[in-house]
Scaffold this motif. Structure first.
Motif, PDB file in Angstrom:
ATOM      1  N   ARG A 173       3.959 -76.929  46.307  1.00  0.00           N
ATOM      2  CA  ARG A 173       2.546 -76.896  46.685  1.00  0.00           C
ATOM      3  C   ARG A 173       1.864 -75.620  46.207  1.00  0.00           C
ATOM      4  O   ARG A 173       0.698 -75.653  45.775  1.00  0.00           O
ATOM      5  N   MET A 174       2.562 -74.481  46.257  1.00  0.00           N
ATOM      6  CA  MET A 174       1.984 -73.223  45.792  1.00  0.00           C
ATOM      7  C   MET A 174       1.890 -73.163  44.272  1.00  0.00           C
ATOM      8  O   MET A 174       1.016 -72.487  43.716  1.00  0.00           O
ATOM      9  N   LEU A 175       2.776 -73.873  43.592  1.00  0.00           N
ATOM     10  CA  LEU A 175       2.831 -73.789  42.135  1.00  0.00           C
ATOM     11  C   LEU A 175       1.831 -74.724  41.462  1.00  0.00           C
ATOM     12  O   LEU A 175       1.315 -74.419  40.373  1.00  0.00           O
ATOM     13  N   MET A 176       1.518 -75.859  42.069  1.00  0.00           N
ATOM     14  CA  MET A 176       0.713 -76.885  41.410  1.00  0.00           C
ATOM     15  C   MET A 176      -0.693 -76.421  41.020  1.00  0.00           C
ATOM     16  O   MET A 176      -1.169 -76.725  39.911  1.00  0.00           O
ATOM     17  N   PRO A 177      -1.447 -75.684  41.840  1.00  0.00           N
ATOM     18  CA  PRO A 177      -2.813 -75.305  41.431  1.00  0.00           C
ATOM     19  C   PRO A 177      -2.875 -74.140  40.436  1.00  0.00           C
ATOM     20  O   PRO A 177      -3.978 -73.781  40.005  1.00  0.00           O
ATOM     21  N   LEU A 178      -1.748 -73.563  40.057  1.00  0.00           N
ATOM     22  CA  LEU A 178      -1.761 -72.419  39.151  1.00  0.00           C
ATOM     23  C   LEU A 178      -1.899 -72.884  37.711  1.00  0.00           C
ATOM     24  O   LEU A 178      -1.476 -73.992  37.354  1.00  0.00           O
ATOM     25  N   PRO A 179      -2.483 -72.079  36.833  1.00  0.00           N
ATOM     26  CA  PRO A 179      -2.590 -72.456  35.415  1.00  0.00           C
ATOM     27  C   PRO A 179      -1.212 -72.516  34.761  1.00  0.00           C
ATOM     28  O   PRO A 179      -0.248 -71.921  35.238  1.00  0.00           O
ATOM     29  N   VAL A 180      -1.132 -73.231  33.629  1.00  0.00           N
ATOM     30  CA  VAL A 180       0.162 -73.414  32.960  1.00  0.00           C
ATOM     31  C   VAL A 180       0.709 -72.090  32.437  1.00  0.00           C
ATOM     32  O   VAL A 180       1.924 -71.960  32.218  1.00  0.00           O
ATOM     33  N   ALA A 181      -0.143 -71.090  32.250  1.00  0.00           N
ATOM     34  CA  ALA A 181       0.347 -69.780  31.818  1.00  0.00           C
ATOM     35  C   ALA A 181       1.258 -69.153  32.862  1.00  0.00           C
ATOM     36  O   ALA A 181       2.035 -68.238  32.545  1.00  0.00           O
ATOM     37  N   ALA A 182       1.188 -69.628  34.116  1.00  0.00           N
ATOM     38  CA  ALA A 182       2.049 -69.103  35.166  1.00  0.00           C
ATOM     39  C   ALA A 182       3.509 -69.481  34.965  1.00  0.00           C
ATOM     40  O   ALA A 182       4.376 -68.949  35.672  1.00  0.00           O
ATOM     41  N   LEU A 183       3.807 -70.375  34.026  1.00  0.00           N
ATOM     42  CA  LEU A 183       5.193 -70.762  33.760  1.00  0.00           C
ATOM     43  C   LEU A 183       5.869 -69.845  32.735  1.00  0.00           C
ATOM     44  O   LEU A 183       6.967 -70.138  32.282  1.00  0.00           O
ATOM     45  N   ARG A 184       5.202 -68.747  32.348  1.00  0.00           N
ATOM     46  CA  ARG A 184       5.755 -67.776  31.393  1.00  0.00           C
ATOM     47  C   ARG A 184       6.054 -68.437  30.045  1.00  0.00           C
ATOM     48  O   ARG A 184       7.125 -68.264  29.464  1.00  0.00           O
ATOM     49  N   LEU A 185       5.075 -69.178  29.550  1.00  0.00           N
ATOM     50  CA  LEU A 185       5.198 -69.841  28.259  1.00  0.00           C
ATOM     51  C   LEU A 185       4.537 -69.005  27.172  1.00  0.00           C
ATOM     52  O   LEU A 185       3.718 -68.118  27.440  1.00  0.00           O
ATOM     53  N   GLU A 186       4.881 -69.304  25.922  1.00  0.00           N
ATOM     54  CA  GLU A 186       4.253 -68.632  24.803  1.00  0.00           C
ATOM     55  C   GLU A 186       2.803 -69.070  24.682  1.00  0.00           C
ATOM     56  O   GLU A 186       2.418 -70.168  25.110  1.00  0.00           O
ATOM     57  N   GLY A 187       2.000 -68.197  24.067  1.00  0.00           N
ATOM     58  CA  GLY A 187       0.573 -68.483  23.962  1.00  0.00           C
ATOM     59  C   GLY A 187       0.262 -69.764  23.208  1.00  0.00           C
ATOM     60  O   GLY A 187      -0.668 -70.510  23.580  1.00  0.00           O
ATOM     61  N   GLN A 188       1.014 -70.066  22.158  1.00  0.00           N
ATOM     62  CA  GLN A 188       0.771 -71.294  21.402  1.00  0.00           C
ATOM     63  C   GLN A 188       1.037 -72.529  22.259  1.00  0.00           C
ATOM     64  O   GLN A 188       0.293 -73.510  22.194  1.00  0.00           O
ATOM     65  N   THR A 189       2.090 -72.479  23.075  1.00  0.00           N
ATOM     66  CA  THR A 189       2.399 -73.618  23.947  1.00  0.00           C
ATOM     67  C   THR A 189       1.324 -73.798  24.999  1.00  0.00           C
ATOM     68  O   THR A 189       0.915 -74.934  25.304  1.00  0.00           O
ATOM     69  N   VAL A 190       0.813 -72.707  25.548  1.00  0.00           N
ATOM     70  CA  VAL A 190      -0.252 -72.797  26.556  1.00  0.00           C
ATOM     71  C   VAL A 190      -1.507 -73.412  25.953  1.00  0.00           C
ATOM     72  O   VAL A 190      -2.149 -74.300  26.550  1.00  0.00           O
ATOM     73  N   ASP A 191      -1.872 -72.985  24.748  1.00  0.00           N
ATOM     74  CA  ASP A 191      -3.063 -73.536  24.092  1.00  0.00           C
ATOM     75  C   ASP A 191      -2.889 -75.029  23.796  1.00  0.00           C
ATOM     76  O   ASP A 191      -3.833 -75.825  23.969  1.00  0.00           O
ATOM     77  N   ALA A 192      -1.685 -75.410  23.355  1.00  0.00           N
ATOM     78  CA  ALA A 192      -1.447 -76.821  23.054  1.00  0.00           C
ATOM     79  C   ALA A 192      -1.516 -77.681  24.313  1.00  0.00           C
ATOM     80  O   ALA A 192      -2.048 -78.798  24.298  1.00  0.00           O
ATOM     81  N   LEU A 193      -0.999 -77.178  25.420  1.00  0.00           N
ATOM     82  CA  LEU A 193      -1.067 -77.928  26.675  1.00  0.00           C
ATOM     83  C   LEU A 193      -2.507 -78.096  27.145  1.00  0.00           C
ATOM     84  O   LEU A 193      -2.900 -79.166  27.637  1.00  0.00           O
ATOM     85  N   ARG A 194      -3.300 -77.075  26.979  1.00  0.00           N
ATOM     86  CA  ARG A 194      -4.702 -77.164  27.400  1.00  0.00           C
ATOM     87  C   ARG A 194      -5.475 -78.174  26.557  1.00  0.00           C
ATOM     88  O   ARG A 194      -6.342 -78.877  27.064  1.00  0.00           O
ATOM     89  N   LYS A 195      -5.165 -78.235  25.273  1.00  0.00           N
ATOM     90  CA  LYS A 195      -5.839 -79.213  24.420  1.00  0.00           C
ATOM     91  C   LYS A 195      -5.522 -80.643  24.835  1.00  0.00           C
ATOM     92  O   LYS A 195      -6.340 -81.552  24.640  1.00  0.00           O
ATOM     93  N   LEU A 196      -4.337 -80.838  25.401  1.00  0.00           N
ATOM     94  CA  LEU A 196      -3.958 -82.167  25.870  1.00  0.00           C
ATOM     95  C   LEU A 196      -4.480 -82.455  27.272  1.00  0.00           C
ATOM     96  O   LEU A 196      -4.226 -83.539  27.820  1.00  0.00           O
TER      97      LEU A 196
END
Length: 516
Positions: A173-196
């Motif tokens: 429940r605490m993790l779900m509303p956080l942005p995907v960058a909170a998963l410690r991913l690379e910047g390219q992966t975060v940008d690709a996820l946002r585009k989807l």
């Protein structure tokens, strides 16, 4: 697992230097301009760090310095210093050692603390977190923290959430509303996820896992499982964890050398039962001094034999403090003293014989320990045999503390560093000798010149032929013929001829050592 983040570490470092360590509790000076740090990025000077005031003005990281100055001419721009930021982060990590010895660095602006089994000492997890954040605030640092059962979740909540303590049943429940960058991913992966359209962690949790793996690889789901606690994530402490430890928290800070030694002796007394229970004695001890303002000093001493007596342990630190105490700034005093055993060995409780050999060993060990504590572990050297018949490789010098175990007299005889026919002094590099006359093929020189002095040989013994080690020197390495020579003045030398007459066109002579 406790995660600490310092979002304004570079600017906090500058503010502490300008306005004092407690500048946050006193308030920011009214005339102070927004503070930012700049550095070269992509061949341009850009903002690398901002304080809270600059963030409120709408400035952002990686923005050009010229653009930022055009927007706010009064902007205070300071050149970045990553090395100084790193030193400050390591100093904070040393300070956090008062809570747990399991402290690890997390990038450039964060720490991980494994507080398993430590939270109850400070009144629970919430009380511990509140104590850390409050102390860091009064030290002039903006710190945010979160505690959970996994490093990934603590990291996400401390940097993108509200912080605090997260129970296991509240993890998802605490993790779900956080942005995907909170998963410690690379910047390219975060940008690709946002585009989807996958902008939040909850979107990733509810998405089919197989397509995500095919599209982004296994790293995305691994980070997600680590944050949810489904996959373990190891955290490596920045310093070795002591096998045994004992500390004293003082009601009133102390600062004098006598007070430090007195408390050290008391802490050593409380450490003795633990050593006895293990049947061991300490070989390397560390005294950690926590100053009131957060500065930490570490003092290490070693012993050539296992120790558990408090007087002997305190005596080693007494010798060490006499040398380094002037370099220790006690400031307003030390509030915590901790004694760590970094290395221990089995303790020999055997009684010495009536000839006093055991007492002689103890006296020698005590002398080595005291000198090493005062002048350093490598100030005294001893010899150790090696499996080689080449003279310069047969014996090496090692620290006397590591080569002075308590052994029986018969064992000491077998470990003599030299044979009787070897010189007292062996040169590290053989020195050339000019030989005027020598019997062929295996005779000793009759006269020779060494260091501009002519020597007439009175007696000689040899040769002792030593072949070189082909696996080190090669198949073409020439053998040596050694001679023990005494000149007319009574000086005794160890000379060798490199090469054999007939096999070598010009055999050479060298001085390798002297007997007396």
């Amino acid at each position: 697992m406790l995660s600490l983040s310092f979002p304004h570490l570079p600017t906090d470092r500058i503010a502490r230097r300008r306005w004092g360590l407690s500048w946050r509790s006193k308030g920011r000076p009214e005339a102070a301009a927004p503070l930012v740090c700049s550095g070269k990025l992509n061949n341009a000077m850009r903002l690398t760090a901002l304080d809270e005031f600059a963030e409120k003005l709408g400035l952002r990281k990686e923005q050009g310095v010229a653009e930022a100055r055009a927007m706010y001419p009064a902007l205070d721009v300071v050149e970045e210093d990553p090395a100084a930021d790193r030193r400050l982060l390591e100093a904070i990590a040393d300070w956090c050692d008062r809570y747990t010895p399991m402290v690890a660095l997390d990038g450039k602006d964060g720490l991980f603390l494994d507080i398993t089994g430590c939270a109850h000492l400070f009144g629970g997890e919430r009380a511990l977190l509140q104590d850390i954040l409050s102390r860091l605030f009064h030290m002039g640092l903006d710190a945010r923290g979160a505690i959970s059962s996994s490093p990934g979740l603590s990291w996400a909540v401390s940097r993108f959430g509200q912080g605090g303590v997260v129970d296991d049943e509240e993890s998802e429940r605490m993790l779900m509303p956080l942005p995907v960058a909170a998963l410690r991913l690379e910047g390219q992966t975060v940008d690709a996820l946002r585009k989807l359209g996958l902008k939040y962690v909850g979107d990733v949790i509810h998405a089919p896992r197989a397509p995500l793996t095919r599209r982004f690889g296994p790293a995305l789901l691994l980070r997600l499982d680590q944050a949810l606690g489904h996959e373990e994530e190891p955290i490596s402490p920045r310093l070795p964890v002591a096998s045994l430890s004992s500390e004293c928290r003082l009601a009133e800070p102390i600062g004098t050398e006598e007070q430090i030694l007195a408390v050290t002796g008391q802490v050593a007394i409380s450490l003795k039962p633990s050593l006895e229970a293990r049947g061991a004695g300490g070989r390397v001890f560390e005294l950690v001094l926590f100053r009131v303002d957060g500065r930490v000093y570490r003092i290490s001493v070693g012993a050539s034999r296992p120790l558990r007596e408090p007087k002997l342990i305190a005596g080693l630190f007494s010798e060490r403090l006499q040398v380094i105490y002037d370099d220790i700034d006690a400031g307003y005093g030390f509030e915590i003293l901790r004694l760590n055993v970094l290395r221990h060995d089995p303790f020999n409780d055997a009684q010495g014989d009536f000839e006093g050999d055991r007492q002689g060993e103890i006296s020698l060990s005590s002398f080595v320990d005291r000198v090493a504590a005062r002048l350093g572990a490598d100030c005294l050297q001893s010899f150790q045999l090696r499996e080689s018949h080449v003279p310069e490789r047969a014996v090496i010098t090692v620290s006397a503390m590591e080569n002075l175990p308590a052994r029986r007299k018969s064992e000491q005889r077998r470990a003599l560093p030299f044979r009787e026919e070897r010189p007292l002094r062996l040169f590290a590099t053989p020195e050339p000798v000019e030989v005027a006359f020598a019997e062929v093929p295996d005779g000793a020189p009759q006269t020779f010149r060494w260091r501009r002095l002519q020597h007439q040989v009175a007696r000689s013994e040899g040769p002792e032929r030593i072949a070189m080690e082909w696996w080190i020197d090669g198949d073409d390495a020439e053998a040596r013929d050694y001679f023990r020579i005494e000149d007319e003045a009574g000086h005794r030398f160890w000379i060798y001829r490199q090469g054999l007459y007939g096999d070598s066109p010009d055999p050479r002579w060298f001085m390798h050592g002297v007997f007396a």
